[in-house]
Scaffold this active site. Structure first.
Site, mmCIF file in Angstrom:
data_model
loop_
_atom_site.group_PDB
_atom_site.id
_atom_site.type_symbol
_atom_site.label_atom_id
_atom_site.label_comp_id
_atom_site.label_asym_id
_atom_site.label_seq_id
_atom_site.Cartn_x
_atom_site.Cartn_y
_atom_site.Cartn_z
ATOM 1 N N THR A 34 41.013 38.420 43.059
ATOM 2 C CA THR A 34 40.811 37.009 42.905
ATOM 3 C C THR A 34 41.728 36.106 43.387
ATOM 4 O OG1 THR A 34 39.606 37.457 40.627
ATOM 5 C CG2 THR A 34 40.104 35.140 41.070
ATOM 6 N N TYR A 83 44.634 49.259 38.821
ATOM 7 C CA TYR A 83 43.588 48.437 38.661
ATOM 8 C C TYR A 83 42.198 49.307 39.634
ATOM 9 C CZ TYR A 83 41.143 44.256 40.760
ATOM 10 O OH TYR A 83 40.264 43.223 41.368
ATOM 11 N N LYS A 140 43.107 48.463 34.133
ATOM 12 C CA LYS A 140 42.095 47.511 34.266
ATOM 13 C C LYS A 140 40.662 47.920 34.980
ATOM 14 C CE LYS A 140 40.959 43.416 36.918
ATOM 15 N NZ LYS A 140 40.992 42.189 37.868
ATOM 16 N N ILE A 176 41.099 41.167 32.405
ATOM 17 C CA ILE A 176 41.724 40.491 33.317
ATOM 18 C C ILE A 176 40.407 40.106 34.617
ATOM 19 C CG2 ILE A 176 43.789 40.343 35.274
ATOM 20 C CD1 ILE A 176 45.043 42.270 33.944
#
Length: 304
Positions: A47, A135, A162, A204
């Protein structure tokens, strides 16, 4: 380190008309999130267009986040890299400026072996000495629950996952396999409510950078067992989560920045080759914002 739990939005990186990082706009956006009551902030992830930032720009963004957070909440430094050398360089910068943890993707140009992935995350841990969140977002380099368990055994710095890839089945498998040993956060943006009920310890997710106040309200509603409130927020935000994040086939985070702008904040421009959302795409996002408001969920008035 303060635990990483709850709503930890991945903040957008604003760029100005020349394509440079707009430090003032980034500070303003981080302050907005802190005022919203978030449990942490993450920068330079997907992001935050971390894939498009130089190592020096990573350091600048990490520094701004740690300065603004000022120890109030943990700062998670995004590391998107194609090699261990690149990843460790970014992780070392995160350590040097005082970030609390690193959120690292697997390398994504070529598919490493499982042994190679263990070595990769071990190198990041050795270089920075910071807790690591894997991630899990790279489709062709899937970190399975079984591989996560192996990495946890061999990399002492591994703190959590995540979970962005896959679906609720993948999240459930990750929770049952490593949930007792690692913190599992969800990034299934249109399914945060059921993710929390299933056992995810926070998020997240990209949508939380759009509406952090609403996101905190959803998280807190689930924590106190207010299922009706949580379902109301879920249903009101579902069209926006899908329009700006989950249903998009590309141009991410162009839709996120459009949604933030429609809500009245300054996300800056995306960096080339990502373009600003326009036409039918922007109209769909604007309509989803209006749907959220029409259902009584307002980003500007949930807290404080």
């Amino acid at each position: 380190m303060t635990e990483i739990r709850g709503v930890v939005p991945p903040i957008v990186t604003p760029f100005d008309e020349t394509g440079a990082v707009d430090a003032d706009a980034l500070r303003e956006e981080i302050r907005y999130h802190l005022d919203a009551g978030v449990n942490g902030v993450s920068v330079a992830g997907s992001t935050g267009e971390g894939n498009a930032l130089s190592v020096d720009e990573h350091e600048a963004v990490y520094s701004i986040a740690t300065e603004e957070a000022d120890g109030e909440v943990p700062v998670v430094a995004g590391v998107i890299a194609t090699s261990a050398r690149e990843a460790t360089a970014k992780a070392e910068r995160a350590r040097d400026v005082g970030a609390d943890a690193v959120m690292a993707t697997p390398p994504h140009y070529e598919r490493p072996t499982d042994d190679g992935l263990v070595d990769y995350f071990a190198a990041v841990g050795d270089a920075a000495g910071l807790p690591i969140l894997i991630y899990d977002v790279i489709e062709k380099v899937d970190v399975t629950a079984e591989l996560a368990a192996r990495i946890a055994e061999e990399v002492p710095e591994l703190y959590g996952i995540k979970q962005s890839g896959g679906d609720m089945h993948g999240l459930a498998n990750m929770l049952t396999t490593v949930g007792d040993d690692l913190t599992v956060l969800t990034a299934l943006d249109d399914l945060l409510f059921p993710s929390y009920v299933l056992g995810a310890e926070g998020t997240i997710g990209g949508v939380t950078s759009i509406y952090p106040r609403v996101s905190v309200d959803l998280w807190e509603a689930v924590q106190v067992g207010d299922v009706d409130r949580a379902r109301t927020i879920h249903e009101a935000t579902l069209p926006l989560a899908r329009a700006a994040v989950w249903d998009r086939e590309g141009n991410y985070p162009g839709g996120v920045k459009a949604a933030i702008e429609i809500l009245g904040r300054n996300p800056g421009r995306p960096r080339n080759p990502i373009v600003e959302s326009s036409g039918a795409d922007r109209r769909r996002i604007a309509a989803a914002v209006e749907t959220m408001r029409a259902r009584g969920v307002h980003e500007s008035s949930v807290k404080g």
